[in-house]
Design an enzyme around this catalytic site. Structure first.
Site, PDB file in Angstrom:
ATOM      1  N   LYS A 284      25.096  39.677 -29.334  1.00 59.45           N
ATOM      2  CA  LYS A 284      23.940  39.780 -30.216  1.00 59.45           C
ATOM      3  C   LYS A 284      22.665  39.871 -29.379  1.00 59.45           C
ATOM      4  O   LYS A 284      22.516  39.171 -28.377  1.00 59.45           O
ATOM      5  CB  LYS A 284      23.851  38.551 -31.122  1.00 59.45           C
ATOM      6  CG  LYS A 284      24.865  38.527 -32.246  1.00 59.45           C
ATOM      7  CD  LYS A 284      24.654  37.310 -33.122  1.00 59.45           C
ATOM      8  CE  LYS A 284      25.638  37.280 -34.277  1.00 59.45           C
ATOM      9  NZ  LYS A 284      25.485  36.076 -35.119  1.00 59.45           N
ATOM     10  N   GLU A 370      32.399  30.966 -49.592  1.00 59.77           N
ATOM     11  CA  GLU A 370      31.757  30.246 -50.693  1.00 59.77           C
ATOM     12  C   GLU A 370      32.771  29.633 -51.655  1.00 59.77           C
ATOM     13  O   GLU A 370      32.554  28.532 -52.174  1.00 59.77           O
ATOM     14  CB  GLU A 370      30.808  31.181 -51.443  1.00 59.77           C
ATOM     15  CG  GLU A 370      29.572  31.586 -50.670  1.00 59.77           C
ATOM     16  CD  GLU A 370      29.799  32.756 -49.723  1.00 59.77           C
ATOM     17  OE1 GLU A 370      28.870  33.117 -48.979  1.00 59.77           O
ATOM     18  OE2 GLU A 370      30.931  33.311 -49.730  1.00 59.77           O
ATOM     19  N   ARG A 398      29.795  34.398 -55.641  1.00 60.23           N
ATOM     20  CA  ARG A 398      31.113  34.632 -55.068  1.00 60.23           C
ATOM     21  C   ARG A 398      32.058  33.452 -55.301  1.00 60.23           C
ATOM     22  O   ARG A 398      33.267  33.581 -55.129  1.00 60.23           O
ATOM     23  CB  ARG A 398      30.987  34.912 -53.568  1.00 60.23           C
ATOM     24  CG  ARG A 398      29.957  35.974 -53.235  1.00 60.23           C
ATOM     25  CD  ARG A 398      29.956  36.323 -51.771  1.00 60.23           C
ATOM     26  NE  ARG A 398      31.064  37.202 -51.459  1.00 60.23           N
ATOM     27  CZ  ARG A 398      31.203  37.833 -50.296  1.00 60.23           C
ATOM     28  NH1 ARG A 398      30.316  37.663 -49.341  1.00 60.23           N
ATOM     29  NH2 ARG A 398      32.237  38.613 -50.071  1.00 60.23           N
TER      30      ARG A 398
END
Length: 643
Positions: A284, A370, A398
C-alpha cells in the site's frame, strides 16, 4: 512548483494505447501513472494508498487483457483511480468525489471499462462468476478477471463465491492482491520462476494429462496422485487453501515487478479450463514515502501537499460524532467491565481504535464480516456482556438477516452504533446511510435513537449501557457536532421520550426532528416566526418507540405538523403517520401533516450541505414546505399561497 511531466502517459487515451506500447516503455508508464495518481488525489482527496499499490498491476492487466471486451472487476473499487486514468477518464480525474465529477469507486454508468459497480467489499468473485457463466451460456470467449484484496477475502461472501466457482468448469481468473502480506510474502526470483512454471501451458498440459490418467486408475490411486501434486505445489507456493476450494493456485509473485507479472498473466489468460487464482503481493502506498510510512493514515485522505504529505484538514471547534462516541464508550467501559466493542474491519472509521488503546482485551475486530460481527455480538450478549457493535449504517445492511433472527427475534441486548447515518458527502450513494431507520424501526422490540448534537449522544451512550431489555441502535452522521458543551457524564434517558426544544407546544406549526435535522428545524422556525407564525420545535430523540404523548399533544395543538429526518421513506415519519392514523387525528380536516424524508433517488457525491439541499432537507426546504402546507395567511404575516 514544477508542473508534472508525464510525456508517455499523455499519449494514452484508453487501454488500447497501453497494449500498443513497446514492452520496454511499460515501467515508465507505471512511474508516470503513479505520479499522476498522487497529484490528482492531492487536489481532490480520496483513497490513495490502495491505488498506489496496484499501479503496476493495473498497467499489466490492461496490457495483457483486451479490456473492455475482457471483463475487469475491481473489488471495493477504492483502488481504481489508476484504472480510471488509463481508461479514458484522465481529463476528469481531478473531479474525483466532487459534485458532478467522477465517482471514487467503479461505476457502470461512468464507463464501459467498469463492468460492475463496487464500493462494498467482497462482491467481485460472485459478480465475475455470474459474468463467466453468462459468457459460457452465450458461447462467448471473453476473459473475466476479478481483483480482490486480502482484506476483502476475510468476508464470507468471497469464500461462498470461490466454493461455487471451484465446483464449476467456468473459466475465471481471480487476482488476490495481498497488500498486507497476511498470507505469504513473495520469495524473490525463485517465487517468480515457480509462478511462471506452474502457470505455463507445459505444466498445465501435463497436469491435465495426469488427471485424465488418474481417472482411469482405482480411486485410491487417483486421490493419492492428486494429493501428491497438491503437496508438491503447496510446499513451494502455499496455495493449499485455494486448491481445496477448487482453484488452480499461482503465486505468490511480486506485484510491482512487471517482468514477473506480465508472463504469468499471459499464461493464465491463455489457460482454457477452470478457475485460477493468482496471488500477487503489493505494498500500500508504493512509491510515495508518506503513504508507505503510514498506510492507515493514507488509505483515505483529504487534500494534501505532495512534497510534504501534510493533509489540509479543516479545523473545527466541535469534535466529530465518531470521537464523541469513542470517548463516551471509553468512559462507560471504565465504569462497567461488561462493556465490549465489536467492529468489522473499521476500527479507525468507527473510533474503536481509541477504545482499543484503553481496553485492548475488550475490543474485537472481526474483519470484513458484518454478518459474523452481528451474531458474534449476539453471543456476547447472550452470556451477559454488553456488546457495542459499531458498523457504518450502509454496511449494516449486509448483516440484516442476523439483526432480525439472531438479535431482535431473541430479544438480545446488542447495542448497534450506526456511524455515517444519512448523507455522507464525497463517498456518495454507496456509503450513504439512508435506510437504517426504515429497516430497524420495523423490528419488534428495537429501540432506535438519533442524537441532535454531541451532548445528546453522550446521554444516549449512557442510556445504551443501562438498557438490557433488548436490542438498541444509535444512529449519527458523518462529521462534526454542532459545538454544544458535553456533560461530564451522560444521563440515562427515559426510553421513548422526546423533548420540546422551542415554542409553547401550540400554535400554527410543529416541527418534529429526528437527529441532527434539529438544527435546520430551529433555523426554519426562526424565519417562520419572523413572518408572524407560532412554531414549536421538538426533538424526537427516539424513532422507536415513539413519544406518543408528545406527538399527540403537538398534533392537537397545531394546525400543521411536519416530521424531518435524514432517512428514506418508511422511517420515523411513516411511524408518526401510522400513530396519527390509528388515533383518528387525520380524520379531521383541521390538521395537516407532512413527512420530510430523503427523496426516492440515490444521491451522488457532493458536499453534505449540497446533498441536503438537493434532498430538500435544509432550512430553506423546511420553510418552503411549511409555507406551502399552511397555505394563504393574512397579508400581514407575509406569506403567499403556495402554487
Amino acid at each position: 512548483m514544477t508542473p508534472l511531466q508525464t510525456p508517455l502517459l499523455d499519449t494514452i487515451k484508453d487501454a488500447a494505447d497501453v497494449r500498443r506500447l513497446p514492452p520496454e516503455k511499460l515501467a515508465q508508464l507505471a512511474a508516470e501513472l503513479r505520479a499522476e495518481t498522487i497529484d490528482a488525489v492531492s487536489v481532490t482527496g480520496g483513497h490513495l494508498g490502495a491505488g498506489l499499490g496496484v499501479v503496476e498491476l493495473t498497467v499489466a492487466l490492461h496490457r495483457v487483457f483486451n479490456t473492455p471486451h475482457d471483463r475487469l472487476i475491481w473489488d471495493v473499487g477504492h483502488q481504481c483511480y489508476p484504472h480510471k486514468i488509463l481508461t479514458g477518464r484522465r481529463d476528469r480525474i481531478r473531479t474525483l468525489r466532487q459534485g458532478g465529477g467522477l465517482s471514487g469507486f467503479t461505476k457502470r454508468s461512468e464507463s464501459v471499462y467498469d463492468p460492475f459497480g463496487a464500493a462494498h467489499s467482497s462482491t467481485s468473485i460472485s459478480a465475475g462468476l455470474g459474468m463467466a457463466v453468462a459468457r459460457d451460456l452465450s458461447g462467448g470467449d471473453r476473459n473475466v478477471v476479478c481483483v480482490i484484496g486480502d482484506g476483502a477475502m476475510s468476508a464470507g461472501m468471497a469464500y461462498e463465491a470461490m466454493n461455487n466457482a471451484g465446483a464449476m468448469d467456468s473459466r475465471l481468473i481471480v487476482i488476490l492482491n495481498d497488500n498486507d502480506m497476511s498470507i505469504a510474502p513473495p520469495t524473490g526470483a525463485m517465487s517468480a520462476y515457480l509462478a511462471r512454471l506452474i502457470s505455463g501451458q507445459t505444466y498445465l498440459s501435463l497436469r491435465e494429462i495426469g488427471k485424465q490418467l488418474a481417472g482411469r486408475l482405482p480411486k485410491f490411486v487417483e486421490r493419492g496422485a492428486q494429493r501428491a501434486e497438491e503437496f508438491a505445489r503447496g510446499f513451494w507456493t502455499g496455495g493449499t487453501l485455494f486448491e481445496e476450494l477448487g482453484f488452480y493456485y499461482v503465486g505468490p509473485i511480486d506485484g510491482h515487478n512487471l517482468d514477473h507479472l506480465l508472463p504469468v498473466l499471459k499464461n493464465v489468460r491463455d489457460a482454457k479450463s477452470g478457475p485460477i487464482l493468482v496471488h500477487v503481493v503489493t505494498q500500500k502506498g508504493k512509491g510515495y514515502a508518506p503513504a508507505e510510512a503510514s498506510a492507515d493514515k493514507y488509505h483515505g485522505v483529504v487534500k494534501f501537499d505532495v512534497l510534504t504529505g501534510a493533509q489540509q484538514k479543516a479545523k473545527s471547534n466541535a469534535p466529530s460524532y465518531t470521537r464523541v462516541f469513542a470517548e463516551s464508550l471509553i468512559a462507560e467501559a471504565g465504569r462497567d467491565d461488561k462493556v465490549v466493542a465489536v467492529t468489522a474491519a473499521m476500527p479507525t472509521g468507527t473510533g474503536l481504535d481509541l477504545f482499543g488503546q484503553v481496553h485492548p482485551q475488550r475490543t474485537f475486530d472481526v474483519g470484513i464480516a458484518e454478518q459474523h460481527a452481528v451474531t458474534f455480538a449476539a453471543g456476547l450478549a447472550a452470556e451477559g456482556f454488553k456488546p457495542f457493535c459499531a458498523i457504518y449504517s450502509t454496511f449494516l445492511q449486509r448483516g440484516y438477516d442476523q439483526v432480525v433472527h439472531d438479535v431482535a427475534l431473541q430479544g438480545l441486548p446488542v447495542r448497534f452504533i450506526l456511524d455515517r447515518a444519512g448523507l455522507v458527502g464525497a463517498d456518495g450513494a454507496t456509503h450513504a446511510g439512508a435506510f437504517d431507520v426504515a429497516f430497524l424501526a420495523c423490528l419488534p422490540g428495537m429501540v432506535l435513537m438519533a442524537p441532535a448534537d454531541e451532548a445528546e449522544l453522550t446521554h444516549m451512550m449512557a442510556t445504551a449501557v443501562a438498557y438490557n431489555d433488548g436490542p438498541l441502535a444509535i444512529r449519527f452522521p458523518r462529521g462534526e457536532g454542532v459545538g454544544v458543551d458535553r456533560p461530564e457524564r451522560g444521563a440515562v434517558l427515559p426510553i421513548g421520550m422526546g423533548r420540546l426544544v422551542s415554542g409553547m407546544g401550540e400554535g400554527d406549526l410543529a416541527l418534529v426532528a429526528l437527529g441532527t435535522r434539529l438544527a435546520d428545524c430551529l433555523k426554519a422556525a426562526e424565519r417562520l416566526e419572523a413572518k408572524g407564525l407560532k412554531v414549536s420545535v421538538a426533538d424526537a430523540r427516539f424513532a422507536k418507540p415513539l413519544d406518543r404523548d408528545l406527538l399527540l399533544r403537538l398534533a392537537a395543538g397545531h394546525r400543521a405538523l411536519i416530521t424531518v429526518e435524514e432517512g428514506s421513506v418508511g422511517g420515523f415519519g411513516s411511524h408518526v403517520l401510522q400513530l396519527l392514523t390509528d388515533e383518528g387525528l387525520l380524520d379531521r380536516g383541521s390538521l395537516k401533516v407532512r413527512a420530510m424524508v430523503l427523496p426516492d433517488i440515490y444521491i451522488d457525491q457532493d458536499t453534505q450541505a449540497r446533498q441536503l439541499a438537493q434532498a430538500g432537507l435544509d432550512a430553506d426546504a423546511i420553510c418552503a414546505k411549511a409555507e406551502g402546507l399552511l397555505g394563504a395567511v393574512q397579508a400581514g404575516r407575509g406569506l403567499v399561497k403556495a402554487g
